[in-house]
Design a protein around this motif. Structure first.
Motif, short mmCIF file in Angstrom:
data_model
loop_
_atom_site.label_atom_id
_atom_site.label_comp_id
_atom_site.label_asym_id
_atom_site.label_seq_id
_atom_site.Cartn_x
_atom_site.Cartn_y
_atom_site.Cartn_z
N SER A 121 36.53 46.63 36.00
CA SER A 121 36.64 45.42 36.70
C SER A 121 37.92 45.04 37.61
N ALA A 122 39.03 45.32 36.63
CA ALA A 122 40.37 45.36 37.26
C ALA A 122 40.61 46.33 38.57
N GLU A 123 40.19 47.42 38.18
CA GLU A 123 40.47 48.60 39.11
C GLU A 123 39.55 48.18 40.46
N CYS A 124 38.41 47.96 40.26
CA CYS A 124 37.37 47.68 41.33
C CYS A 124 37.77 46.53 42.20
N MET A 125 38.08 45.48 41.46
CA MET A 125 38.55 44.36 42.35
C MET A 125 39.69 44.63 43.18
N GLN A 126 40.56 45.40 42.59
CA GLN A 126 41.86 46.02 43.33
C GLN A 126 41.48 46.87 44.75
N LEU A 127 40.59 47.62 44.43
CA LEU A 127 39.90 48.57 45.32
C LEU A 127 39.33 47.71 46.29
N HIS A 128 38.98 46.54 46.08
CA HIS A 128 38.05 45.67 47.03
C HIS A 128 39.51 44.72 47.97
N GLY A 129 40.49 44.84 47.59
CA GLY A 129 41.59 43.99 48.22
C GLY A 129 41.32 42.74 48.14
N GLY A 130 41.62 41.90 49.20
CA GLY A 130 41.62 40.29 49.14
C GLY A 130 40.13 39.86 48.95
N TYR A 131 39.23 40.83 49.51
CA TYR A 131 37.82 40.35 49.28
C TYR A 131 37.34 40.40 47.83
N GLY A 132 37.84 41.23 47.06
CA GLY A 132 37.48 41.37 45.53
C GLY A 132 37.89 39.83 45.00
N TYR A 133 38.60 39.14 45.48
CA TYR A 133 38.88 37.66 44.92
C TYR A 133 38.03 36.54 45.49
N MET A 134 37.06 36.88 46.28
CA MET A 134 36.29 36.03 46.94
C MET A 134 35.01 36.01 46.19
N GLU A 135 34.34 34.59 45.83
CA GLU A 135 33.24 34.32 45.21
C GLU A 135 31.91 35.26 45.73
N GLU A 136 32.05 35.41 47.08
CA GLU A 136 30.90 36.03 47.83
C GLU A 136 30.51 37.57 47.36
N TYR A 137 31.70 38.12 46.74
CA TYR A 137 31.63 39.52 46.63
C TYR A 137 31.45 39.46 45.05
N LYS A 138 30.50 40.32 44.69
CA LYS A 138 29.89 40.46 43.29
C LYS A 138 30.97 40.78 42.24
N ILE A 139 31.81 41.83 42.80
CA ILE A 139 32.81 42.23 41.88
C ILE A 139 33.85 41.07 41.25
N ALA A 140 33.86 40.06 42.14
CA ALA A 140 34.58 38.88 41.39
C ALA A 140 34.00 38.47 40.31
N ARG A 141 32.63 38.11 40.27
CA ARG A 141 31.63 37.55 39.34
C ARG A 141 31.85 38.72 38.21
N ARG A 142 31.92 39.89 38.24
CA ARG A 142 31.83 40.77 37.35
C ARG A 142 33.34 40.89 36.80
N TYR A 143 34.28 40.43 37.22
CA TYR A 143 35.55 40.35 36.89
C TYR A 143 35.70 39.37 35.83
N ARG A 144 35.15 38.27 36.04
CA ARG A 144 35.17 37.20 35.15
C ARG A 144 34.11 36.99 34.02
N ASP A 145 33.18 37.72 34.53
CA ASP A 145 32.09 37.83 33.36
C ASP A 145 32.40 38.96 32.15
N ILE A 146 32.98 39.81 32.39
CA ILE A 146 33.21 40.93 31.38
C ILE A 146 34.07 40.58 30.35
#
Length: 383
Positions: free
Chosen positions: A334-359
């Motif tokens: 989750s941390a690696e994938c958020m990093q690869l999404h860049g700034g968008y990975g920290y946005m709630e509209e991207y599912k990776i952000a939800r995964r990052y806090r759910d896991i």
């Protein structure tokens, strides 16, 4: 196409039907459920109507008489939508099996049909404010008084705590028992029982759609007929069922990892930087190659464990390994994938952000990963 070796054409059809159902009834509403902090009971009812609640229950009680392999499919497809649907798996594969295995005929007839239709939504109340992994040290008491048990205590972090109306409560029926675990019993407590109240819904870092609450028991008089199994045998019942519970947690984490890999692959192929896709950068390629390898290793290990579990084998050590390694790996991914999404990975509209806090919580519930390592070490002859 079959996902596992043990899948038949019936499994494939079952998965396809469920996936289509969720695409229509869950995916479009999931973001709102996250905001509402609860999944509506109406959705539970729809699951029941479609045969997706407790399909393993015998036909005599309204079930389909299927095996755990169908529970695997339900758990995976729910997780693909979002971790907030984990309460369905808890109901299907964790709580209801206690009633199936240890309930008497009257208890089965009373509750199992409702579990299949969602008239009954279950939860398990083990954790207390001062007691987590050390189950033998729970403080909630249930003292026999004629045809009733008088229950006093508090439970916390209870999944399905808001929607639930039948709770498997871990209690001390003999507070003086030595060793302590011999005093533990299991009681089924229904919503509306005098002295039983639900506390506040807990505000969690992730899994927002999953309703989690506190439960309070104050001189709560529970009919003695609600005792599940034998008095004093509760701890052994819990130990017997933890293998499947931890396997379910590992399955969810594995599914989350596969989902994160897929969404990140799509993102790096379409996102450009310095005039080319970020997927063409060597660092991105190496990171995703590492993630893909870990995902494949996890899937292969889990497949062997599912097969062994379906065959009735005792695989506590390996399931503990899977629960620890796959949930830790999912957190790293989750941390690696958020990093690869860049700034968008920290946005709630991207599912990776939800995964990052759910896991992260998967490393904690169903026995912390530290407990998993203790079990592994003990079974290696080190404890």
């Amino acid at each position: 196409m079959a996902r596992y070796r043990f899948e038949t054409d019936e499994h494939v059809l079952f998965r396809e039907t469920l996936r289509k159902f969720l695409a229509k009834k869950a995916v479009p509403h999931y973001e709102q459920w996250e905001k509402d902090k609860v999944i509506p009971v109406s959705f539970w009812k729809q699951l029941g109507e479609m045969g997706f609640l407790c399909p393993q229950v015998e036909e005599a009680y309204g079930g389909l008489g299927l095996d755990f392999s169908y529970g695997v499919i339900i758990g995976e497809e729910m997780e693909r939508v979002g971790a907030g649907l984990t309460g369905v798996g808890l109901h299907n594969d964790i709580v209801v099996p206690y009633i199936e295995s240890f309930g008497n005929e009257a208890q089965k007839q009373r509750w199992l049909p409702g579990c299949i239709t969602a008239d009954v939504i279950t939860g398990v109340a083990m954790t207390e404010p001062g007691t987590g992994s050390d189950l033998a040290s729970i403080q909630t008491t249930a003292i026999k008084d004629g045809d009733f048990y008088v229950v006093n205590g508090q439970k916390t972090f209870i999944t399905n705590g808001v929607n639930g109306n039948l709770f498997l409560v871990v209690v001390k029926t003999d507070p003086a028992a030595q060793p302590k675990h011999r005093g533990i019993s299991l009681l089924l407590v229904e919503e509306g029982t005098p002295g039983f109240t639900k506390g506040r819904q807990l505000d969690k870092v992730g899994m927002h759609a999953q309703d989690t609450a506190e439960l309070y028991f104050e001189d709560c008089r529970v009919p003695a007929r609600n005792l599940l199994g034998e008095e004093g045998k509760g701890f052994s019942y819990l130990m017997e069922k933890l293998q499947q519970e931890r396997l379910v947690v590992a399955l969810s984490a594995q599914t989350a990892s596969e989902d994160m890999l897929a969404m990140t692959l799509d993102y790096v192929k379409s996102r450009e930087a310095f005039g080319k896709s970020i997927g063409s950068f060597q660092n991105t390629q190496f990171k995703l190659a590492e993630i893909a390898t870990k995902v494949e290793l996890g899937k292969a290990f889990l497949e062997s464990l599912i097969e062994d579990h379906l065959a009735g084998k005792e695989i506590v050590t390996k399931v503990s390994m899977a629960k620890y390694w796959i949930t830790e790996t999912a957190r790293e991914i989750s941390a690696e994938c958020m990093q690869l999404h860049g700034g968008y990975g920290y946005m709630e509209e991207y599912k990776i952000a939800r995964r990052y806090r759910d896991i992260p919580v998967a490393s904690i519930y169903a026995g912390t990963n530290e407990i998993m390592k203790l079990i592994i070490a003990k079974n290696m002859g080190l404890g």
